[in-house]
Design a protein around this motif. Structure first.
Motif, PDB file in Angstrom:
ATOM      1  N   TYR A  90      -3.575 -32.899  -5.940  1.00  0.00           N
ATOM      2  CA  TYR A  90      -2.184 -32.483  -5.975  1.00  0.00           C
ATOM      3  C   TYR A  90      -2.099 -31.094  -6.595  1.00  0.00           C
ATOM      4  O   TYR A  90      -2.875 -30.746  -7.467  1.00  0.00           O
ATOM      5  CB  TYR A  90      -1.349 -33.458  -6.824  1.00  0.00           C
ATOM      6  N   SER A  91      -1.116 -30.320  -6.145  1.00  0.00           N
ATOM      7  CA  SER A  91      -0.892 -29.000  -6.722  1.00  0.00           C
ATOM      8  C   SER A  91       0.602 -28.713  -6.759  1.00  0.00           C
ATOM      9  O   SER A  91       1.323 -29.026  -5.798  1.00  0.00           O
ATOM     10  CB  SER A  91      -1.600 -27.912  -5.919  1.00  0.00           C
ATOM     11  N   ASP A  92       1.061 -28.107  -7.850  1.00  0.00           N
ATOM     12  CA  ASP A  92       2.469 -27.714  -7.959  1.00  0.00           C
ATOM     13  C   ASP A  92       2.668 -26.227  -7.702  1.00  0.00           C
ATOM     14  O   ASP A  92       3.742 -25.687  -7.972  1.00  0.00           O
ATOM     15  CB  ASP A  92       3.018 -28.092  -9.338  1.00  0.00           C
ATOM     16  N   TRP A  93       1.653 -25.539  -7.192  1.00  0.00           N
ATOM     17  CA  TRP A  93       1.779 -24.115  -6.927  1.00  0.00           C
ATOM     18  C   TRP A  93       2.783 -23.802  -5.822  1.00  0.00           C
ATOM     19  O   TRP A  93       3.191 -22.649  -5.664  1.00  0.00           O
ATOM     20  CB  TRP A  93       0.426 -23.514  -6.561  1.00  0.00           C
ATOM     21  N   CYS A  94       3.191 -24.806  -5.045  1.00  0.00           N
ATOM     22  CA  CYS A  94       4.122 -24.596  -3.935  1.00  0.00           C
ATOM     23  C   CYS A  94       5.517 -25.122  -4.245  1.00  0.00           C
ATOM     24  O   CYS A  94       6.369 -25.178  -3.348  1.00  0.00           O
ATOM     25  CB  CYS A  94       3.595 -25.254  -2.666  1.00  0.00           C
ATOM     26  N   ASP A  95       5.777 -25.531  -5.473  1.00  0.00           N
ATOM     27  CA  ASP A  95       7.101 -26.034  -5.841  1.00  0.00           C
ATOM     28  C   ASP A  95       8.147 -24.931  -5.725  1.00  0.00           C
ATOM     29  O   ASP A  95       7.845 -23.745  -5.849  1.00  0.00           O
ATOM     30  CB  ASP A  95       7.091 -26.565  -7.277  1.00  0.00           C
ATOM     31  N   SER A  96       9.404 -25.344  -5.507  1.00  0.00           N
ATOM     32  CA  SER A  96      10.501 -24.376  -5.426  1.00  0.00           C
ATOM     33  C   SER A  96      10.675 -23.687  -6.769  1.00  0.00           C
ATOM     34  O   SER A  96      10.450 -24.280  -7.831  1.00  0.00           O
ATOM     35  CB  SER A  96      11.796 -25.080  -5.011  1.00  0.00           C
ATOM     36  N   ASN A 118      -4.248 -26.339   0.798  1.00  0.00           N
ATOM     37  CA  ASN A 118      -4.287 -24.898   1.042  1.00  0.00           C
ATOM     38  C   ASN A 118      -4.839 -24.098  -0.136  1.00  0.00           C
ATOM     39  O   ASN A 118      -5.589 -23.140   0.062  1.00  0.00           O
ATOM     40  CB  ASN A 118      -2.881 -24.385   1.365  1.00  0.00           C
ATOM     41  N   VAL A 119      -4.462 -24.471  -1.358  1.00  0.00           N
ATOM     42  CA  VAL A 119      -4.790 -23.605  -2.490  1.00  0.00           C
ATOM     43  C   VAL A 119      -5.977 -24.092  -3.311  1.00  0.00           C
ATOM     44  O   VAL A 119      -6.519 -23.348  -4.130  1.00  0.00           O
ATOM     45  CB  VAL A 119      -3.571 -23.442  -3.426  1.00  0.00           C
ATOM     46  N   TYR A 144      15.596 -17.232  -5.004  1.00  0.00           N
ATOM     47  CA  TYR A 144      15.169 -18.626  -4.916  1.00  0.00           C
ATOM     48  C   TYR A 144      14.160 -18.771  -3.780  1.00  0.00           C
ATOM     49  O   TYR A 144      14.413 -18.332  -2.648  1.00  0.00           O
ATOM     50  CB  TYR A 144      16.370 -19.534  -4.664  1.00  0.00           C
ATOM     51  N   HIS A 145      13.011 -19.380  -4.062  1.00  0.00           N
ATOM     52  CA  HIS A 145      11.948 -19.592  -3.070  1.00  0.00           C
ATOM     53  C   HIS A 145      11.723 -21.087  -2.857  1.00  0.00           C
ATOM     54  O   HIS A 145      11.731 -21.868  -3.819  1.00  0.00           O
ATOM     55  CB  HIS A 145      10.626 -18.975  -3.551  1.00  0.00           C
ATOM     56  N   ASP A 146      11.472 -21.464  -1.609  1.00  0.00           N
ATOM     57  CA  ASP A 146      11.177 -22.871  -1.315  1.00  0.00           C
ATOM     58  C   ASP A 146      10.361 -22.955  -0.036  1.00  0.00           C
ATOM     59  O   ASP A 146      10.202 -21.963   0.687  1.00  0.00           O
ATOM     60  CB  ASP A 146      12.465 -23.676  -1.178  1.00  0.00           C
ATOM     61  N   ASN A 147       9.829 -24.150   0.260  1.00  0.00           N
ATOM     62  CA  ASN A 147       9.022 -24.378   1.456  1.00  0.00           C
ATOM     63  C   ASN A 147       8.978 -25.863   1.756  1.00  0.00           C
ATOM     64  O   ASN A 147       9.540 -26.684   1.022  1.00  0.00           O
ATOM     65  CB  ASN A 147       7.606 -23.808   1.265  1.00  0.00           C
ATOM     66  N   THR A 148       8.297 -26.227   2.845  1.00  0.00           N
ATOM     67  CA  THR A 148       8.225 -27.629   3.272  1.00  0.00           C
ATOM     68  C   THR A 148       6.905 -28.294   2.893  1.00  0.00           C
ATOM     69  O   THR A 148       6.628 -29.404   3.332  1.00  0.00           O
ATOM     70  CB  THR A 148       8.418 -27.733   4.799  1.00  0.00           C
ATOM     71  N   LEU A 149       6.088 -27.648   2.079  1.00  0.00           N
ATOM     72  CA  LEU A 149       4.811 -28.227   1.688  1.00  0.00           C
ATOM     73  C   LEU A 149       5.001 -29.329   0.647  1.00  0.00           C
ATOM     74  O   LEU A 149       5.793 -29.194  -0.285  1.00  0.00           O
ATOM     75  CB  LEU A 149       3.898 -27.149   1.096  1.00  0.00           C
ATOM     76  N   THR A 150       4.280 -30.428   0.813  1.00  0.00           N
ATOM     77  CA  THR A 150       4.204 -31.437  -0.229  1.00  0.00           C
ATOM     78  C   THR A 150       3.149 -30.996  -1.239  1.00  0.00           C
ATOM     79  O   THR A 150       2.389 -30.050  -1.000  1.00  0.00           O
ATOM     80  CB  THR A 150       3.816 -32.792   0.352  1.00  0.00           C
TER      81      THR A 150
END
Length: 330
Positions: A308-314, A291-292, A278-284
């Motif tokens: 907006y980007s969903d590349w950082c979603d959990s 960033n991307v 499981y991967h997660d982060n604090t980026l909105t």
């Protein structure tokens, strides 16, 4: 009766030399080893070794297939499956390696090619690892621009502003020490410094720790990591800029710093390792787009001023790895 006693006595005298000879010829039975009652040490201590070229050549090669490739909390395959092939060779403290993996990035490189090398002293349970890696992204074909009008095209438009460098290749200098405290627990740390993160001319520093709890003899383990990625200010060429009070000239936009973590379980059988994580982060999603520069967010960036980007979603990611190394052929 006396006659039988006399006969037995004579027989004993005759047989005694032969019995003594057999006793001399036969080896004495080895004493049984006492069972060891001492448990494995609770804390294995480092064993310094300064033979920098000692030992035979070591090598490994393998392939990994993933449901998605996530690097430090961010998907680099746009939530699509990923694959990686790699190889490494080493002698004593020195090693050199490389890998190639598929990526989906704004500049549309053909793949990502990593070349790395460094020093890896192994002091018993303590492994020190210092080196550098070049994240090459060859075959960049286009940049993405914000034209200020909708729709925003994914190629240059008059008056447009680039959202990414044309080539996002960059270098990272790293240190990755690890310590196998005992048969069950291994802890580690990771520090990575990027002089120009993703070629934005922004300084970046990743720092974090990790741990693995294994069950000896089963091939099963649980592991996790936590880190903070500080990313500085990008070049003003690549996005919104402003004039900072007290500083001469136009400043670039601030890239998003964030925390990231993962936790998962692995099972190793011979050369095959299965992993679910499981991967997660604090980026909105707004911070992720900063960033991307996900091309899918360009329309929102043009209309509302922020993409907006969903590349950082959990995400939960499954992978299977097959690796061969030099220890299998000795």
């Amino acid at each position: 009766m006396k006659k039988w006693i006399y006969v037995l006595g004579v027989a004993a005298v005759v047989a005694a030399p032969e019995a003594m000879a057999r006793a001399v010829r036969a080896p004495a039975p080895a004493p049984e080893a006492a069972p060891s009652l001492s448990p494995s040490p609770l804390l294995a201590l480092p064993q310094p070794n300064f033979d920098v070229l000692g030992g035979p050549f070591q090598y490994k090669a393998g392939v990994t297939f993933m449901s998605e490739n996530i690097w430090r909390g961010i998907s680099i395959t746009n939530h699509r499956p990923g694959a990686m092939a790699y190889g490494e060779i080493g002698k004593g403290w020195f090693y050199l390696g490389g890998d190639v993996l598929n990526v989906t990035l704004p500049t549309s490189p053909a793949a990502q090619l990593d070349i790395y090398g460094g020093l890896r002293p192994n002091w018993g349970p303590l492994t020190l690892d210092f080196g550098a890696v070049y994240h090459g992204r060859p075959g960049n074909q286009q940049q993405y621009f914000l034209g200020g009008l909708s729709p925003v095209l994914t190629y240059w438009t008059p008056g447009g502003m680039p959202t990414t460098p044309f080539d996002q290749s960059f270098v990272e200098i790293y240190a990755k020490p690890s310590w196998a405290l005992n048969d069950y627990l291994t802890i580690g740390a990771e520090i990575g410094y990027d002089p120009s993160w993703a070629n934005y001319n922004a300084h970046a520093l990743y720092s974090g720790g990790n741990a693995r709890l294994s069950l000896p003899g089963t091939g099963a383990s649980i592991s996790g990591a936590f880190g903070h990625y500080f990313i500085g200010m990008g070049d003003p060429t690549y996005g919104p800029s402003y004039i900072q009070p007290g500083v001469k000239g136009i400043q670039g936009f601030k890239l998003s710093s964030y925390n990231t973590w993962n936790i998962g379980a692995s099972y190793k059988w011979k050369a095959i390792t299965l992993d679910v994580r499981y991967h997660d982060n604090t980026l909105t999603r707004r911070g992720c787009f900063t960033n991307v520069a996900n091309p899918a967010g360009n329309f929102a960036a043009a209309v509302w001023g922020q993409g907006y980007s969903d590349w950082c979603d959990s995400r939960v990611v499954g992978s299977i790895n097959v690796e061969l190394d030099s220890t299998m052929f000795r």
